[in-house]
Design a protein around this motif. Structure first.
Motif, PDB file in Angstrom:
ATOM      1  N   THR A 252      38.477  20.666  70.231  1.00 21.76           N
ATOM      2  CA  THR A 252      38.787  21.585  68.860  1.00 21.76           C
ATOM      3  C   THR A 252      40.192  21.676  68.915  1.00 21.76           C
ATOM      4  OG1 THR A 252      38.338  23.629  69.871  1.00 21.76           O
ATOM      5  CG2 THR A 252      36.331  22.596  68.689  1.00 21.76           C
ATOM      6  N   GLY A 253      40.645  21.762  67.584  1.00 24.35           N
ATOM      7  CA  GLY A 253      42.244  22.156  67.623  1.00 24.35           C
ATOM      8  C   GLY A 253      42.593  22.043  66.458  1.00 24.35           C
ATOM      9  N   SER A 254      44.071  22.182  65.918  1.00 24.28           N
ATOM     10  CA  SER A 254      44.542  22.008  64.700  1.00 24.28           C
ATOM     11  C   SER A 254      46.127  21.544  64.854  1.00 24.28           C
ATOM     12  CB  SER A 254      44.328  23.509  64.049  1.00 24.28           C
ATOM     13  OG  SER A 254      45.244  24.337  64.727  1.00 24.28           O
ATOM     14  N   PHE A 255      46.691  20.792  64.034  1.00 18.94           N
ATOM     15  CA  PHE A 255      47.883  20.791  63.752  1.00 18.94           C
ATOM     16  C   PHE A 255      48.470  21.007  62.166  1.00 18.94           C
ATOM     17  CE2 PHE A 255      45.837  16.482  62.870  1.00 18.94           C
ATOM     18  CZ  PHE A 255      46.602  16.124  61.879  1.00 18.94           C
ATOM     19  N   GLN A 256      49.690  21.390  62.486  1.00 22.02           N
ATOM     20  CA  GLN A 256      50.337  21.693  61.128  1.00 22.02           C
ATOM     21  C   GLN A 256      51.698  20.938  60.906  1.00 22.02           C
ATOM     22  OE1 GLN A 256      50.544  26.064  60.144  1.00 22.02           O
ATOM     23  NE2 GLN A 256      52.619  25.731  59.870  1.00 22.02           N
ATOM     24  N   TYR A 257      52.184  20.428  60.029  1.00 24.15           N
ATOM     25  CA  TYR A 257      53.316  19.891  59.637  1.00 24.15           C
ATOM     26  C   TYR A 257      54.110  20.345  58.386  1.00 24.15           C
ATOM     27  CZ  TYR A 257      51.103  16.063  57.262  1.00 24.15           C
ATOM     28  OH  TYR A 257      50.319  15.528  56.359  1.00 24.15           O
ATOM     29  N   THR A 258      55.169  20.088  58.084  1.00 22.26           N
ATOM     30  CA  THR A 258      55.686  20.128  56.816  1.00 22.26           C
ATOM     31  C   THR A 258      56.180  18.940  56.248  1.00 22.26           C
ATOM     32  OG1 THR A 258      56.885  22.361  57.330  1.00 22.26           O
ATOM     33  CG2 THR A 258      57.633  21.240  55.442  1.00 22.26           C
ATOM     34  N   ALA A 259      55.500  18.528  55.136  1.00 18.86           N
ATOM     35  CA  ALA A 259      55.623  17.187  54.608  1.00 18.86           C
ATOM     36  C   ALA A 259      57.230  17.108  53.856  1.00 18.86           C
ATOM     37  CB  ALA A 259      54.772  16.958  53.326  1.00 18.86           C
ATOM     38  N   PRO A 260      57.920  16.113  53.530  1.00 13.57           N
ATOM     39  CA  PRO A 260      59.167  15.841  53.040  1.00 13.57           C
ATOM     40  C   PRO A 260      59.318  16.682  51.662  1.00 13.57           C
ATOM     41  CG  PRO A 260      58.444  13.745  53.551  1.00 13.57           C
ATOM     42  CD  PRO A 260      57.278  14.744  53.934  1.00 13.57           C
ATOM     43  N   ASP A 261      58.201  16.828  51.016  1.00 14.98           N
ATOM     44  CA  ASP A 261      58.305  17.767  49.723  1.00 14.98           C
ATOM     45  C   ASP A 261      58.146  19.178  50.068  1.00 14.98           C
ATOM     46  OD1 ASP A 261      55.846  18.077  50.208  1.00 14.98           O
ATOM     47  OD2 ASP A 261      54.902  17.250  48.314  1.00 14.98           O
TER      48      ASP A 261
ATOM     49  N   ALA B  32      49.161  23.640  73.706  1.00 18.88           N
ATOM     50  CA  ALA B  32      49.606  24.052  72.587  1.00 18.88           C
ATOM     51  C   ALA B  32      51.246  23.838  72.798  1.00 18.88           C
ATOM     52  CB  ALA B  32      49.410  25.315  72.091  1.00 18.88           C
ATOM     53  N   TYR B  33      51.801  23.347  71.235  1.00 15.80           N
ATOM     54  CA  TYR B  33      53.231  23.258  71.447  1.00 15.80           C
ATOM     55  C   TYR B  33      53.626  23.586  70.152  1.00 15.80           C
ATOM     56  CZ  TYR B  33      52.675  18.388  69.953  1.00 15.80           C
ATOM     57  OH  TYR B  33      52.404  17.166  69.382  1.00 15.80           O
ATOM     58  N   GLU B  34      54.920  23.948  69.921  1.00 18.96           N
ATOM     59  CA  GLU B  34      55.459  24.101  68.547  1.00 18.96           C
ATOM     60  C   GLU B  34      56.988  23.434  68.579  1.00 18.96           C
ATOM     61  OE1 GLU B  34      57.041  27.238  65.094  1.00 18.96           O
ATOM     62  OE2 GLU B  34      55.459  27.817  67.118  1.00 18.96           O
ATOM     63  N   SER B  35      57.428  22.514  67.497  1.00 17.36           N
ATOM     64  CA  SER B  35      58.711  21.995  67.625  1.00 17.36           C
ATOM     65  C   SER B  35      59.591  22.698  66.744  1.00 17.36           C
ATOM     66  CB  SER B  35      58.535  20.510  67.362  1.00 17.36           C
ATOM     67  OG  SER B  35      57.888  20.206  66.216  1.00 17.36           O
ATOM     68  N   ALA B  36      60.977  22.562  66.667  1.00 16.63           N
ATOM     69  CA  ALA B  36      61.819  23.093  65.740  1.00 16.63           C
ATOM     70  C   ALA B  36      61.646  22.767  64.279  1.00 16.63           C
ATOM     71  CB  ALA B  36      63.234  22.831  66.374  1.00 16.63           C
ATOM     72  N   ASN B  37      61.053  21.736  64.142  1.00 21.02           N
ATOM     73  CA  ASN B  37      61.071  21.167  62.693  1.00 21.02           C
ATOM     74  C   ASN B  37      59.527  21.771  62.116  1.00 21.02           C
ATOM     75  OD1 ASN B  37      59.363  19.582  64.293  1.00 21.02           O
ATOM     76  ND2 ASN B  37      59.807  17.730  63.311  1.00 21.02           N
ATOM     77  N   GLY B  38      59.199  22.707  62.807  1.00 22.99           N
ATOM     78  CA  GLY B  38      57.742  23.069  62.096  1.00 22.99           C
ATOM     79  C   GLY B  38      56.396  22.953  62.505  1.00 22.99           C
ATOM     80  N   ILE B  39      56.518  21.363  63.377  1.00 20.72           N
ATOM     81  CA  ILE B  39      55.085  21.089  63.822  1.00 20.72           C
ATOM     82  C   ILE B  39      54.770  21.808  64.839  1.00 20.72           C
ATOM     83  CG2 ILE B  39      53.962  19.261  64.948  1.00 20.72           C
ATOM     84  CD1 ILE B  39      56.314  17.268  63.597  1.00 20.72           C
TER      85      ILE B  39
ATOM     86  N   ALA C  85      63.635  16.678  67.110  1.00 23.75           N
ATOM     87  CA  ALA C  85      63.311  18.052  67.162  1.00 23.75           C
ATOM     88  C   ALA C  85      63.252  18.572  68.420  1.00 23.75           C
ATOM     89  CB  ALA C  85      62.067  18.206  66.150  1.00 23.75           C
ATOM     90  N   ALA C  86      63.493  19.644  68.884  1.00 20.34           N
ATOM     91  CA  ALA C  86      63.346  20.241  70.189  1.00 20.34           C
ATOM     92  C   ALA C  86      61.972  21.173  70.274  1.00 20.34           C
ATOM     93  CB  ALA C  86      64.491  21.463  70.169  1.00 20.34           C
ATOM     94  N   ILE C  87      61.271  21.051  71.380  1.00 23.12           N
ATOM     95  CA  ILE C  87      60.022  21.524  71.560  1.00 23.12           C
ATOM     96  C   ILE C  87      60.635  23.231  71.744  1.00 23.12           C
ATOM     97  CG2 ILE C  87      58.158  22.140  73.130  1.00 23.12           C
ATOM     98  CD1 ILE C  87      58.188  19.369  71.340  1.00 23.12           C
ATOM     99  N   VAL C  88      60.058  24.175  70.989  1.00 20.45           N
ATOM    100  CA  VAL C  88      60.557  25.759  71.061  1.00 20.45           C
ATOM    101  C   VAL C  88      59.594  26.368  71.821  1.00 20.45           C
ATOM    102  CG1 VAL C  88      61.731  25.573  69.082  1.00 20.45           C
ATOM    103  CG2 VAL C  88      59.617  26.144  68.769  1.00 20.45           C
ATOM    104  N   SER C  89      58.060  25.886  71.967  1.00 22.46           N
ATOM    105  CA  SER C  89      57.262  26.619  72.777  1.00 22.46           C
ATOM    106  C   SER C  89      56.142  25.642  73.176  1.00 22.46           C
ATOM    107  CB  SER C  89      56.685  27.818  72.086  1.00 22.46           C
ATOM    108  OG  SER C  89      55.638  27.372  71.113  1.00 22.46           O
ATOM    109  N   GLN C  90      55.716  25.660  74.456  1.00 21.97           N
ATOM    110  CA  GLN C  90      54.768  24.895  75.159  1.00 21.97           C
ATOM    111  C   GLN C  90      53.861  25.408  75.956  1.00 21.97           C
ATOM    112  OE1 GLN C  90      56.454  21.269  76.467  1.00 21.97           O
ATOM    113  NE2 GLN C  90      54.601  20.405  77.428  1.00 21.97           N
ATOM    114  N   SER C  91      52.447  25.283  76.095  1.00 24.66           N
ATOM    115  CA  SER C  91      51.790  25.798  77.083  1.00 24.66           C
ATOM    116  C   SER C  91      50.467  24.939  77.339  1.00 24.66           C
ATOM    117  CB  SER C  91      50.826  27.379  76.652  1.00 24.66           C
ATOM    118  OG  SER C  91      50.159  27.015  75.602  1.00 24.66           O
TER     119      SER C  91
END
Length: 124
Positions: free
Chosen positions: A87-96, A46-53, A28-34
């Motif tokens: 402090t922070g957060s992360f988000q991802y999409t599970a296989p389901d 912060a960063y976001e990848s093409a797979n929604g992480i 998965a490509a990194i689509v944004s990063q700071s």
């Protein structure tokens, strides 16, 4: 027999060297990063990848007072020490297809995650 072994070895090496499928999280490509790191030790990134992480993290240095103990373990005063607070957060999409988000703080009280899918300790 040696020819069969050599052929088997070539097949195993070729299979293990094959790249992961294009839709793999590893590809998965990194689509944004700071990122911003300050001389005082504070930071945020912060960063976001093409797979929604998505990941966000901020950190600072904080002074706290801790008990100063003698060789017997008896408190004889207080010391001031520097601790890292994140402090922070992360988000991802599970296989389901379910999206999971976890928020956290990590400080002198330990790592304290919060998320809808995590159990919560009963109130005392």
């Amino acid at each position: 027999m040696n020819t069969l072994f050599a052929l088997l070895l070539v097949v195993v090496v070729a299979a293990s060297a094959a790249p992961a499928p294009a839709d793999s999280d590893a590809q998965a490509a990194i689509v944004s990063q700071s990122s911003d790191v300050q001389p005082d030790g504070s930071f945020n990134y912060a960063y976001e990848s093409a797979n929604g992480i998505k990941v966000e993290d901020q950190g600072t240095i904080k002074s706290i007072k801790v008990p100063k103990l003698d060789e017997t373990g008896r408190q004889i005063g207080e010391d001031e020490v520097q601790v890292s607070v994140q402090t922070g957060s992360f988000q991802y999409t599970a296989p389901d297809g379910q999206i999971y988000t976890l928020r956290y703080i990590a400080d002198e009280n330990g790592f304290q995650p919060q998320a809808d899918h995590l159990p919560v300790a009963p109130s005392a």
